[in-house]
Design a protein around this motif. Structure first.
Motif, PDB file in Angstrom:
ATOM      1  N   GLN A  94      -8.473 -10.696 -42.608  1.00 56.02           N
ATOM      2  CA  GLN A  94      -8.817 -12.027 -42.584  1.00 56.02           C
ATOM      3  C   GLN A  94      -7.363 -12.671 -43.436  1.00 56.02           C
ATOM      4  O   GLN A  94      -6.904 -13.905 -43.226  1.00 56.02           O
ATOM      5  CB  GLN A  94      -9.833 -12.709 -43.222  1.00 56.02           C
ATOM      6  CG  GLN A  94     -11.270 -12.295 -42.136  1.00 56.02           C
ATOM      7  CD  GLN A  94     -11.163 -13.272 -40.830  1.00 56.02           C
ATOM      8  OE1 GLN A  94     -10.288 -12.962 -40.146  1.00 56.02           O
ATOM      9  NE2 GLN A  94     -11.950 -14.240 -41.093  1.00 56.02           N
ATOM     10  N   THR A  95      -7.195 -12.028 -44.538  1.00 62.04           N
ATOM     11  CA  THR A  95      -6.016 -12.441 -45.391  1.00 62.04           C
ATOM     12  C   THR A  95      -4.818 -12.014 -44.901  1.00 62.04           C
ATOM     13  O   THR A  95      -3.814 -12.605 -44.918  1.00 62.04           O
ATOM     14  CB  THR A  95      -6.307 -11.981 -46.922  1.00 62.04           C
ATOM     15  OG1 THR A  95      -7.709 -12.411 -47.283  1.00 62.04           O
ATOM     16  CG2 THR A  95      -5.231 -12.694 -47.873  1.00 62.04           C
ATOM     17  N   ILE A 122      -5.873 -16.512 -44.402  1.00 64.26           N
ATOM     18  CA  ILE A 122      -6.984 -17.362 -44.896  1.00 64.26           C
ATOM     19  C   ILE A 122      -6.434 -18.025 -46.344  1.00 64.26           C
ATOM     20  O   ILE A 122      -7.116 -18.836 -46.918  1.00 64.26           O
ATOM     21  CB  ILE A 122      -8.487 -16.912 -45.004  1.00 64.26           C
ATOM     22  CG1 ILE A 122      -8.442 -15.609 -45.774  1.00 64.26           C
ATOM     23  CG2 ILE A 122      -8.784 -16.534 -43.618  1.00 64.26           C
ATOM     24  CD1 ILE A 122      -9.937 -15.320 -46.257  1.00 64.26           C
ATOM     25  N   ARG A 137      -3.511 -21.540 -45.328  1.00 60.62           N
ATOM     26  CA  ARG A 137      -3.814 -22.158 -44.026  1.00 60.62           C
ATOM     27  C   ARG A 137      -4.090 -23.667 -44.543  1.00 60.62           C
ATOM     28  O   ARG A 137      -4.245 -24.037 -45.708  1.00 60.62           O
ATOM     29  CB  ARG A 137      -4.732 -21.689 -43.280  1.00 60.62           C
ATOM     30  CG  ARG A 137      -6.240 -21.647 -43.889  1.00 60.62           C
ATOM     31  CD  ARG A 137      -7.386 -20.667 -43.040  1.00 60.62           C
ATOM     32  NE  ARG A 137      -8.523 -20.945 -43.750  1.00 60.62           N
ATOM     33  CZ  ARG A 137      -9.610 -20.272 -43.256  1.00 60.62           C
ATOM     34  NH1 ARG A 137      -9.553 -19.541 -42.259  1.00 60.62           N
ATOM     35  NH2 ARG A 137     -10.720 -20.164 -43.813  1.00 60.62           N
ATOM     36  N   SER A 175     -17.468 -23.328 -46.022  1.00 60.27           N
ATOM     37  CA  SER A 175     -17.028 -22.245 -45.075  1.00 60.27           C
ATOM     38  C   SER A 175     -18.187 -21.809 -44.055  1.00 60.27           C
ATOM     39  O   SER A 175     -19.514 -22.632 -44.309  1.00 60.27           O
ATOM     40  CB  SER A 175     -16.875 -20.836 -46.085  1.00 60.27           C
ATOM     41  OG  SER A 175     -16.422 -19.961 -45.337  1.00 60.27           O
ATOM     42  N   ARG A 195      -7.288 -23.452 -47.484  1.00 66.85           N
ATOM     43  CA  ARG A 195      -6.544 -22.255 -48.139  1.00 66.85           C
ATOM     44  C   ARG A 195      -7.350 -21.656 -49.183  1.00 66.85           C
ATOM     45  O   ARG A 195      -7.564 -22.174 -50.307  1.00 66.85           O
ATOM     46  CB  ARG A 195      -5.266 -22.625 -48.642  1.00 66.85           C
ATOM     47  CG  ARG A 195      -5.141 -23.913 -49.463  1.00 66.85           C
ATOM     48  CD  ARG A 195      -3.774 -24.360 -49.878  1.00 66.85           C
ATOM     49  NE  ARG A 195      -3.089 -25.257 -48.690  1.00 66.85           N
ATOM     50  CZ  ARG A 195      -3.044 -26.403 -48.645  1.00 66.85           C
ATOM     51  NH1 ARG A 195      -4.216 -27.125 -49.534  1.00 66.85           N
ATOM     52  NH2 ARG A 195      -2.888 -27.014 -47.762  1.00 66.85           N
ATOM     53  N   ARG A 196      -8.011 -20.369 -48.952  1.00 68.84           N
ATOM     54  CA  ARG A 196      -8.673 -19.735 -49.679  1.00 68.84           C
ATOM     55  C   ARG A 196      -7.827 -19.108 -50.898  1.00 68.84           C
ATOM     56  O   ARG A 196      -7.562 -17.664 -51.097  1.00 68.84           O
ATOM     57  CB  ARG A 196      -9.634 -18.497 -49.120  1.00 68.84           C
ATOM     58  CG  ARG A 196     -10.337 -19.174 -48.021  1.00 68.84           C
ATOM     59  CD  ARG A 196     -11.274 -20.308 -48.654  1.00 68.84           C
ATOM     60  NE  ARG A 196     -12.352 -20.532 -47.712  1.00 68.84           N
ATOM     61  CZ  ARG A 196     -13.010 -21.794 -47.369  1.00 68.84           C
ATOM     62  NH1 ARG A 196     -12.412 -22.957 -48.250  1.00 68.84           N
ATOM     63  NH2 ARG A 196     -13.707 -21.967 -46.464  1.00 68.84           N
ATOM     64  N   PHE A 228     -10.214 -17.983 -34.698  1.00 66.62           N
ATOM     65  CA  PHE A 228     -11.034 -18.793 -35.525  1.00 66.62           C
ATOM     66  C   PHE A 228     -11.880 -19.646 -34.405  1.00 66.62           C
ATOM     67  O   PHE A 228     -11.462 -19.900 -33.357  1.00 66.62           O
ATOM     68  CB  PHE A 228     -10.425 -19.683 -36.522  1.00 66.62           C
ATOM     69  CG  PHE A 228      -9.868 -18.768 -37.662  1.00 66.62           C
ATOM     70  CD1 PHE A 228     -10.494 -18.208 -38.575  1.00 66.62           C
ATOM     71  CD2 PHE A 228      -8.245 -18.848 -37.687  1.00 66.62           C
ATOM     72  CE1 PHE A 228      -9.893 -17.619 -39.610  1.00 66.62           C
ATOM     73  CE2 PHE A 228      -8.023 -18.194 -39.041  1.00 66.62           C
ATOM     74  CZ  PHE A 228      -8.537 -17.405 -39.682  1.00 66.62           C
ATOM     75  N   ARG A 268      -0.396 -16.757 -41.479  1.00 69.16           N
ATOM     76  CA  ARG A 268      -1.104 -16.051 -40.396  1.00 69.16           C
ATOM     77  C   ARG A 268      -0.144 -15.328 -39.443  1.00 69.16           C
ATOM     78  O   ARG A 268       1.011 -16.175 -39.236  1.00 69.16           O
ATOM     79  CB  ARG A 268      -2.023 -16.581 -39.897  1.00 69.16           C
ATOM     80  CG  ARG A 268      -1.707 -17.778 -38.821  1.00 69.16           C
ATOM     81  CD  ARG A 268      -2.854 -18.680 -38.256  1.00 69.16           C
ATOM     82  NE  ARG A 268      -3.589 -18.067 -37.210  1.00 69.16           N
ATOM     83  CZ  ARG A 268      -4.772 -18.500 -36.660  1.00 69.16           C
ATOM     84  NH1 ARG A 268      -4.861 -19.853 -36.778  1.00 69.16           N
ATOM     85  NH2 ARG A 268      -5.069 -18.032 -35.678  1.00 69.16           N
TER      86      ARG A 268
END
Length: 557
Positions: free
Chosen positions: A88-89, A94, A97, A105, A113-114, A155, A192
């Motif tokens: 995911q990262t 993630i 983004r 979430s 953007r996490r 996603f 990504r």
């Protein structure tokens, strides 16, 4: 530390410089030259064993598994290499983004953007990337124009918690998302690496995302709650024998306690605030294991975390304190579970060893694609062995291209990747892989290559199949408008939804109109959603209806 690399807005030259610089500077992901004293066929390997915790499935939603990154440093603090990162990262980006970091979430949430997912690792690996912004330049909105939203292969669209797809954690219909553009700020996370750019819709930045991401090759599926997991990393031949430190950073959304909860870290006050749920619970936790690389075998373990990441994404590794849960398995300091293996008890175990392995895995055999669905199929084959036909391989590299085309050693790396998220089975047993996020009524060629823990690879095996026709039946609310505008959250779609719910459903004629729409709408929407021309035509046809609805007054939320 490796050389710092900074991207600037829209610079193709600096994007090329990033790749060139990484090769010249000896950055962790660059290929390593062979060490002169490495015997032929010798392979040095580091194995990391652990069992992830997480949040079990409940009436509130599906199971939530943790995100994990592992890296090696020298005892002096010099960064050596990232050895593992969840996809995911590492692949789907993630951490970098479009959208503000405190967006809510949900299952396969597409935006936000996490920056708090791996803050300790992010501040130590020594690389920077351009931060991605929405093409509209608005950071706060989940709704985006169709002309800036291309088909999404990973996603889903944002969901409300009361929608049935929330528990299923699957996409209910094709989604379209804004893949972003380079902004003026920088990020410590890669973009990504899975996007196939759509000309005229995606920004000119998108084609450069994959080449900028150095972590795609080591990213893997997220390990599941309670499943004993082993990560194997071939040690580069030029990495010297000596003392090192393995760090494991573990992040888990919605891991709430008395200090970190929705009161202390509430959702942002933005449009469509009913979509998703707040996610900012306890911050990431870090485990630290000093270990030794030698010509023999060494083992080191830890049962305690060394600290936690910054709740705002800063560089500080905070020492353990009472703000973190320390007495509840699956949560906080106990986010990795105690594991019993080979007579050892641990939360993280690191084993470094040497082995002779010059035998590559054999090729997968009897590979077929079955049970074709509109958006996927099941791939099965007889598993090869780690050494020819003996043992169990480390994993599989799976690629695909659209159409009945040849996938060979020459074009394998450039084909689209499907992450293998299963558990390898012993040689001769059936291995099953689910293919997802494909288009209906489309022919695909899939290629599989096995690899062992020393990086030896098998021959490539391919098969060709076609997905099924699109299913008839209900899809998302206002599905024709959704297909036309590319997102259920497009402003005009939301306007039509409220008109339907507040006025049409409260009259006999309105109910008949809605029933007719739900009877004939889904197949039409399925066709519209896959054609840019038909989406534009549908928007033109809906435009006068939207303009008329804007002039009306009605009740509702």
């Amino acid at each position: 530390m490796p050389d710092m690399v900074v991207f600037r807005r829209g610079s193709v030259l600096l994007a090329f410089s990033f790749v060139l610089s990484s090769l010249v500077s000896g950055a962790p992901f660059a290929p390593s030259p062979a060490r002169a004293d490495t015997p032929p066929g010798m392979c040095r390997v580091v194995n990391v064993d652990f069992t992830p915790g997480g949040i079990p499935a409940s009436a509130m939603g599906p199971q939530i598994d943790p995100q994990i990154v592992m890296w090696i440093e020298k005892p002096t603090g010099e960064f050596v290499s990232t050895v593992f990162i969840t996809q995911q990262t590492g692949r789907f980006g993630i951490g970098n983004r479009p959208g503000r970091f405190d967006f809510n979430s949900g299952p396969n949430w597409p935006y936000g953007r996490r920056i708090t997912v791996f803050p300790v690792w992010a501040h130590r690996h020594g690389m920077t990337f351009p931060e991605l912004d929405f093409q509209s330049g608005t950071d706060d909105d989940l709704s985006h124009m169709a002309g800036q939203s291309s088909h999404e292969m990973h996603f889903c669209r944002p969901l409300e918690q009361n929608e049935p797809q929330w528990d299923a954690a699957t996409c209910s219909s094709p989604a379209f998302t804004d893949k972003g553009k380079f902004g003026s700020a920088t990020s410590l996370y890669p973009p990504r690496a899975d996007v196939i750019p759509t000309a005229g819709t995606d920004s000119p930045s998108v084609p450069m995302y994959k080449s900028m991401n150095p972590f795609d090759a080591i990213s893997a599926a997220t390990p599941h709650l309670g499943v004993s997991t082993e990560v194997s990393w071939p040690i580069p031949p030029d990495l010297a024998i000596g003392d090192y430190v393995m760090f494991v950073e573990v992040s888990l959304e919605q891991d709430f306690n008395a200090t970190y909860n929705t009161t202390a870290y509430p959702p942002p006050d933005v449009a469509y605030g009913t979509y998703g749920v707040p996610y900012r619970g306890q911050p990431s936790v870090v485990y630290q294991v000093p270990f030794k690389i030698s010509d023999g075998e060494t083992t080191a373990i830890t049962n305690d975390y060394v600290g936690y990441g910054d709740p705002a994404g800063g560089a500080t590794l905070h020492p353990p304190d009472t703000t973190m849960t320390s007495n509840l398995p699956n949560s906080g300091a106990l986010r990795l579970l105690m594991t019993s293996k080979d007579g050892d008890m641990f939360r993280v175990r690191v084993k470094a060893r040497s082995e002779h392995d010059s035998i590559a895995p054999s090729a997968p055999s009897n590979m077929i694609a079955s049970d074709p669905q509109p958006s996927g199929a099941t791939l099965s084959f007889l598993a090869p062995g780690d050494d020819g036909l003996i043992g169990t391989v480390q994993g599989y590299d799976v690629r695909y291209l659209q159409g009945n085309v040849a996938i060979t050693d020459d074009n394998f790396a450039s084909a689209n990747e499907i992450t293998f998220d299963g558990t390898p089975v012993p040689a001769g047993q059936e291995q099953v892989l689910t293919l997802k996020s494909l288009l209906p009524e489309t022919e695909y060629t899939v290629a599989v290559r096995a690899f062992d823990n020393c990086g030896n690879t098998s021959p490539i095996v391919t098969t060709t199949f076609a997905t099924a026709e699109r299913k008839q039946g209900e899809v998302d609310a206002c599905f024709i408008a959704t297909a036309a505008y590319g997102s259920v959250l497009a402003n005009d779609v939301e306007l039509l939804r409220r008109f339907r719910d507040s006025l049409l459903k409260h009259s006999v004629l309105g109910e008949l109109a809605v029933e007719t729409y739900y009877t004939f709408g889904p197949p039409v929407a399925g066709v519209i959603g896959e054609s840019d021309l038909l989406r534009a035509t549908a928007r033109d046809l809906l435009s006068p209806i939207v303009d008329r609805v804007r002039t009306l007054r009605w009740g509702g939320r």
